[in-house]
Design a protein around this motif. Structure first.
Motif, PDB file in Angstrom:
ATOM      1  N   GLY A 243       0.918  -1.152  -0.019  1.00 24.82           N
ATOM      2  CA  GLY A 243       0.087  -0.119  -0.017  1.00 24.82           C
ATOM      3  C   GLY A 243       0.620   1.172   0.004  1.00 24.82           C
ATOM      4  O   GLY A 243       0.106   2.509  -0.297  1.00 24.82           O
ATOM      5  N   ALA A 244       2.112   0.874   0.071  1.00 29.21           N
ATOM      6  CA  ALA A 244       3.124   2.409   0.182  1.00 29.21           C
ATOM      7  C   ALA A 244       2.961   3.119  -1.069  1.00 29.21           C
ATOM      8  O   ALA A 244       3.415   2.376  -2.164  1.00 29.21           O
ATOM      9  CB  ALA A 244       4.383   1.980   0.617  1.00 29.21           C
ATOM     10  N   THR A 245       2.998   4.334  -1.207  1.00 25.93           N
ATOM     11  CA  THR A 245       3.160   5.250  -2.526  1.00 25.93           C
ATOM     12  C   THR A 245       4.481   5.917  -2.452  1.00 25.93           C
ATOM     13  O   THR A 245       5.039   6.164  -3.396  1.00 25.93           O
ATOM     14  CB  THR A 245       1.995   6.210  -2.518  1.00 25.93           C
ATOM     15  N   ASP A 246       4.972   6.079  -1.287  1.00 26.04           N
ATOM     16  CA  ASP A 246       6.172   6.823  -0.820  1.00 26.04           C
ATOM     17  C   ASP A 246       7.444   5.860  -1.000  1.00 26.04           C
ATOM     18  O   ASP A 246       7.318   4.752  -0.023  1.00 26.04           O
ATOM     19  CB  ASP A 246       6.156   7.621   0.311  1.00 26.04           C
ATOM     20  N   GLU A 247       8.288   5.853  -1.846  1.00 30.01           N
ATOM     21  CA  GLU A 247       9.325   4.893  -2.065  1.00 30.01           C
ATOM     22  C   GLU A 247      10.527   4.689  -0.976  1.00 30.01           C
ATOM     23  O   GLU A 247      10.674   3.506  -0.366  1.00 30.01           O
ATOM     24  CB  GLU A 247      10.221   5.141  -3.300  1.00 30.01           C
ATOM     25  N   ALA A 248      10.584   5.897  -0.249  1.00 30.38           N
ATOM     26  CA  ALA A 248      11.506   5.672   0.939  1.00 30.38           C
ATOM     27  C   ALA A 248      10.645   5.027   2.173  1.00 30.38           C
ATOM     28  O   ALA A 248      11.481   4.242   2.803  1.00 30.38           O
ATOM     29  CB  ALA A 248      11.848   7.341   1.504  1.00 30.38           C
ATOM     30  N   LYS A 249       9.481   5.373   2.244  1.00 30.06           N
ATOM     31  CA  LYS A 249       8.734   4.647   3.360  1.00 30.06           C
ATOM     32  C   LYS A 249       8.499   3.190   2.912  1.00 30.06           C
ATOM     33  O   LYS A 249       8.569   2.217   4.001  1.00 30.06           O
ATOM     34  CB  LYS A 249       7.204   5.154   3.487  1.00 30.06           C
ATOM     35  N   LYS A 250       8.353   2.816   1.897  1.00 28.02           N
ATOM     36  CA  LYS A 250       8.306   1.516   1.254  1.00 28.02           C
ATOM     37  C   LYS A 250       9.661   0.555   1.720  1.00 28.02           C
ATOM     38  O   LYS A 250       9.585  -0.422   2.213  1.00 28.02           O
ATOM     39  CB  LYS A 250       8.131   1.505  -0.108  1.00 28.02           C
ATOM     40  N   ASN A 251      10.710   1.277   1.424  1.00 25.43           N
ATOM     41  CA  ASN A 251      11.921   0.642   1.681  1.00 25.43           C
ATOM     42  C   ASN A 251      12.356   0.436   3.046  1.00 25.43           C
ATOM     43  O   ASN A 251      12.586  -0.490   3.529  1.00 25.43           O
ATOM     44  CB  ASN A 251      13.281   1.358   1.220  1.00 25.43           C
ATOM     45  N   ILE A 252      11.667   1.298   4.120  1.00 28.86           N
ATOM     46  CA  ILE A 252      11.717   1.225   5.554  1.00 28.86           C
ATOM     47  C   ILE A 252      10.874   0.052   5.952  1.00 28.86           C
ATOM     48  O   ILE A 252      11.283  -1.017   6.780  1.00 28.86           O
ATOM     49  CB  ILE A 252      11.112   2.613   6.124  1.00 28.86           C
ATOM     50  N   TYR A 253       9.523  -0.186   5.267  1.00 28.28           N
ATOM     51  CA  TYR A 253       8.559  -1.388   5.596  1.00 28.28           C
ATOM     52  C   TYR A 253       9.412  -2.790   5.029  1.00 28.28           C
ATOM     53  O   TYR A 253       9.527  -3.745   5.839  1.00 28.28           O
ATOM     54  CB  TYR A 253       7.405  -1.226   4.648  1.00 28.28           C
TER      55      TYR A 253
END
Length: 438
Positions: free
Chosen positions: A87-97
């Motif tokens: 569900g992540a749209t922000d790449e940086a946040k996606k990488n954290i997940y």
């Protein structure tokens, strides 16, 4: 998030090392237990509602405070972070997940003392999320290798094709593997999938594994030049030093078959080792084809019969009857050839080429069967050949046969009528219907 989870892992490593998570390990302190029970309910309720962000906060408390509570917090943790990643749209946040998900597997291995299955899941998760990042490819390959070492031939089916694709991407984008290393990975993956295919009784699952195998081969040939020179220079010395190495024998056998150098004694030597240790339909089929090509029909027939012992499908069995039928046909043993072609049809009614083959047996029997007294009877071989060509869907051959039908004049002269039944003698022994070519 990665730093928070990492902190939890380090903080509890001495307290919970080698703990088990099979049961529920609630805190002894009453207040902590109450809090843990509350957090467990809150995160599971949020997860069931697919509120992954809401579940994460409560779930994180459990990871930090009760990391060996129960295996379920890691199983459900996968669901939470996969949901957040998707569900992540922000790449940086996606990488954290993604980093958090991978660390979750590390925590499960440490606190629950589970590694064999979990490292495979971690490898696949790393592949699924990071395979398009060149900087991660080496790490992903190392994870797959570790999973393979721990699971051996029981490596999960879903790992096999991704494993070979990671080898391919490492070579393509990083150029970090030698030919020998590529071959070692390929042999190991191939051994695992061959093991699974040979032990799979479900036809649909076996077909899926066969498809994986073909795709794995496709990746391999793009990064490794399969030629006989490599086999002779690199693999034959290894094989001669250890002639019972079944994995190496299979590789040599396959490479030499693809390289079209099966005349070399090494190919047969490798085939014999495989036959002694791991007999299969494909092995005996290929050995039989080689014997047939060299003119050793007796050996070929023996090998084709052995192949049928290991046939997995009606089509495979039918193919062996077809091969033996063609040998008998070439040897002039038409009646025996016909029986073998009929057995091919009995094994696989869709093997319509067998009808065409029988048709040619009849078509070429004119000189053998003609009596010279009745042109209609003599040309009956073409009538019955036509019937078989049509059953085989071979319109071109049927057209050739029709050109040899008796003429209207011949039918009249020998006191027949079109449409009459006609018995064909000789070795054929069939009945057909009179038709004319004009």
């Amino acid at each position: 998030m990665k730093q928070i989870l990492l902190t939890a892992a380090l903080a509890f490593s001495t307290v919970f090392a080698h703990a088990q998570c099979a049961g529920w390990n609630w805190p002894e302190d009453a207040a902590m237990r109450s809090k843990a029970e509350e957090k467990n309910v809150l995160y599971t309720d949020a997860l069931n509602a697919e509120n992954f962000a809401g579940a994460q906060k409560h779930h994180l408390w459990l990871l930090n405070n009760t990391p060996n509570l129960n295996t379920s917090i890691y199983i459900n943790g996968e669901k939470i972070y996969n949901g957040l990643i998707d569900g992540a749209t922000d790449e940086a946040k996606k990488n954290i997940y993604i980093d958090s998900l991978l660390l979750l597997y590390d925590m499960r291995m440490e606190y629950c003392n589970e590694k064999q299955e979990v490292v495979a899941r971690k490898a696949y998760a790393a592949y699924r999320n990071n395979v398009k990042k060149p900087g991660e490819l080496k790490n992903i390959l190392d994870l797959f290798k570790e999973a393979h070492e721990l699971n051996g031939n029981d490596l999960p089916d879903y790992m096999l094709l991704p494993y070979m694709s990671v080898v391919y991407y490492n070579v393509k984008y990083l150029d970090n593997l030698t030919p020998d290393q590529i071959l070692e990975y390929y042999e190991g993956i191939n051994e695992a999938i061959d093991y699974k295919i040979s032990n799979e009784s479900d036809a649909s699952k076996r077909a899926k594994l066969e498809d994986y195998k073909n795709k794995i081969d496709g990746f391999f040939v793009q990064i490794f030049k399969v030629d006989c020179a490599y086999v002779k220079e690199k693999l034959e010395p290894r094989f001669r030093a250890n002639p019972t190495d079944i994995k190496l024998a299979k590789t040599i056998f396959k490479f030499m078959l693809e390289g079209k150098c099966t005349d070399d004694p090494l190919w047969l030597d490798a085939g014999k080792v495989i036959a002694e240790n791991d007999p299969s339909y494909g092995l005996f089929k290929n050995l039989g084809l080689k014997a047939k090509a060299s003119g050793d029909n007796a050996q070929a027939e023996e090998l084709f019969n052995r192949a049928m012992e290991y046939a997995q499908t009606p089509q495979e069995k039918s193919e062996m009857y077809m091969q033996m039928g063609s040998m008998k046909s070439e040897a002039g043993q038409k009646s025996t050839a016909r029986e073998l072609y009929k057995k091919a049809l009995a094994a696989d009614p869709n093997a319509k080429e067998a009808y065409t083959r029988i048709g040619y047996l009849y078509f070429t029997s004119y000189e053998q069967c003609r009596g010279g007294e009745d042109q209609v009877k003599d040309r009956g071989v073409f009538l019955v050949a036509y019937d078989y060509f049509m059953r085989g869907g071979n319109g071109s051959a049927a057209g050739d046969a029709k050109e040899q039908f008796p003429s209207k004049e011949e039918v009249f002269t020998y006191n027949y009528n079109s449409g009459d039944n006609l018995s064909i003698g000789c070795w054929i022994g069939e009945t057909t219907t009179i038709r004319t070519r004009d």
